[in-house]
Scaffold this motif. Structure first.
Motif, PDB file in Angstrom:
ATOM      1  N   ARG A 164      49.549  41.410  39.338  1.00 37.60           N
ATOM      2  CA  ARG A 164      49.866  40.586  40.511  1.00 37.60           C
ATOM      3  C   ARG A 164      50.369  39.195  40.115  1.00 37.60           C
ATOM      4  N   VAL A 196      45.651  52.838  41.748  1.00 38.27           N
ATOM      5  CA  VAL A 196      45.500  52.833  43.208  1.00 38.27           C
ATOM      6  C   VAL A 196      44.959  54.158  43.742  1.00 38.27           C
ATOM      7  N   ASP A 200      40.982  51.587  43.260  1.00 41.83           N
ATOM      8  CA  ASP A 200      41.907  50.493  43.596  1.00 41.83           C
ATOM      9  C   ASP A 200      41.195  49.146  43.447  1.00 41.83           C
ATOM     10  N   THR A 201      41.472  48.474  42.357  1.00 43.31           N
ATOM     11  CA  THR A 201      40.815  47.196  42.058  1.00 43.31           C
ATOM     12  C   THR A 201      41.668  45.990  42.461  1.00 43.31           C
ATOM     13  N   TYR A 202      42.794  46.209  43.130  1.00 44.08           N
ATOM     14  CA  TYR A 202      43.634  45.059  43.510  1.00 44.08           C
ATOM     15  C   TYR A 202      42.850  44.010  44.290  1.00 44.08           C
ATOM     16  N   PRO A 203      42.135  44.383  45.373  1.00 44.55           N
ATOM     17  CA  PRO A 203      41.437  43.334  46.149  1.00 44.55           C
ATOM     18  C   PRO A 203      40.384  42.612  45.324  1.00 44.55           C
ATOM     19  N   ASP A 204      39.615  43.367  44.545  1.00 44.24           N
ATOM     20  CA  ASP A 204      38.553  42.761  43.742  1.00 44.24           C
ATOM     21  C   ASP A 204      39.135  41.811  42.693  1.00 44.24           C
ATOM     22  N   TRP A 205      40.155  42.257  41.976  1.00 36.36           N
ATOM     23  CA  TRP A 205      40.732  41.432  40.910  1.00 36.36           C
ATOM     24  C   TRP A 205      41.504  40.245  41.477  1.00 36.36           C
ATOM     25  N   ASN A 206      42.131  40.430  42.630  1.00 35.19           N
ATOM     26  CA  ASN A 206      42.798  39.291  43.290  1.00 35.19           C
ATOM     27  C   ASN A 206      41.818  38.160  43.546  1.00 35.19           C
ATOM     28  N   ALA A 207      40.597  38.544  43.893  1.00 35.98           N
ATOM     29  CA  ALA A 207      39.584  37.542  44.242  1.00 35.98           C
ATOM     30  C   ALA A 207      38.933  36.924  43.009  1.00 35.98           C
ATOM     31  N   ARG A 208      39.021  37.596  41.872  1.00 35.53           N
ATOM     32  CA  ARG A 208      38.196  37.157  40.746  1.00 35.53           C
ATOM     33  C   ARG A 208      38.958  36.690  39.508  1.00 35.53           C
TER      34      ARG A 208
END
Ligand code: SF4
Ligand code: MG
Length: 287
Positions: A164, A196, A200-208
């Motif tokens: 991202r 995905v 799907d770790t996009y939301p978690d990694w986006n936050a961290r």
């Protein structure tokens, strides 16, 4: 005769992070003017391993977890090649972990791209060596490849990108290739590249994720400080990205690469030049 090769289209699921890795690698080839004929891409087993079918370069699909010794051999046998190894977290941090430790220690002239999606994607979603680091309900502790690399004195290039964060990933890919092209040794680039379909770790990694390149107090030249900062961020639940540690040191075999004795030295180890000795040795054990 001119031989041309047309890479096939990836077979990855729509939205797979690995498309971003492929794009960043190809952009870095363009930026640095690296030609397919001077590049070899070797891979391990897993969804990530199929990248060598899709990039215009010499390719080799090695055995599970064995991409690093294979790539090291290619780099020593032909120092003019830009040698890139690629694989996933299952391939590199489980069955291939012993090879990774020694690649760090040896500082062979190879770029290793490890696509971390915290899951075994190809075999349909089992926990991988990094699963625990990303909030899954499993009991065993996760492996952090960057912290592992920092703990081994031979390491010279440790970085982590995130799909991202495309600009940062493109920059890290260029820097990693420059490190190898300058024969400075092993460049380790872990890329957070979500699966995905199974995790799907996009939301978690986006936050961290935590961008160390944007931290003005951080310097990537101090191993001790890098260790302290990385572990502190991990304890806060953050995932450090960017250039984490960088050091200038000769690569494995630098003395061979620097002078013309390399082919002669390799020739001394070529089994074809020792056929009589080998036959005599085998004869002893066959009696
Ligand atoms: Fe990518 Fe996961 Fe699909 Fe494999 S299963 S191609 S890692 S999204
Ligand atoms: Mg994986």
């Amino acid at each position: 005769m001119t031989i041309t090769y047309t890479p096939t289209n990836p077979v990855w699921c729509s939205g797979c992070g690995h498309y971003g890795v492929k794009g960043a690698l190809e952009r870095a080839f363009d930026v640095l003017g690296i030609q397919p004929c001077e590049t070899m891409l070797l891979t391990g087993i897993g969804c990530s391993g199929s990248i060598q079918n899709n990039v215009n370069a010499y390719g080799y699909h090695s055995m599970h977890g064995r991409v690093l010794p294979t790539a090291t051999g290619a780099s020593i046998a032909n120092p003019d090649l830009t040698v890139i190894a690629a694989g996933g977290d299952g391939d590199g941090y489980a069955i291939g972990a012993g090879h990774l430790v020694h690649a760090f220690k040896r500082n062979a002239n190879v770029l290793y791209i490890l696509m971390n999606n915290a899951v075994y994607g190809l075999t349909k979603g089992q926990d991988s060596p990094t699963s625990g680091s990303f909030g899954q309900a499993i009991a065993d502790a996760p492996i952090d490849g960057i912290a592992m690399g920092l703990s081994i004195p031979g390491t010279t290039f440790l970085a982590r990108g995130f799909i991202r964060q495309a600009d940062q990933l493109n920059s890290l890919m260029v820097q990693a290739l420059e490190h190898v092209r300058a024969k400075k040794g092993f460049a380790f680039l872990e890329v957070l590249s979500p699966c995905v379909t199974y995790h799907d770790t996009y939301p978690d990694w986006n936050a961290r994720f935590y961008d160390l390149d944007a931290d003005r107090e951080y310097t990537a030249e101090d191993r001790g400080a890098a260790f302290v900062k990385t572990l502190a961020l991990n304890e806060e639940g953050k995932i450090p990205t960017g250039m984490i540690y960088h050091e200038d040191r000769p690569c494995f075999g630098a003395d061979w690469l620097e002078n013309d004795s390399s082919p002669a030295q390799l020739s001394a180890h070529d089994p074809h030049n020792h056929r009589d000795e080998l036959q005599e040795l085998m004869g002893r054990y066959l009696m």
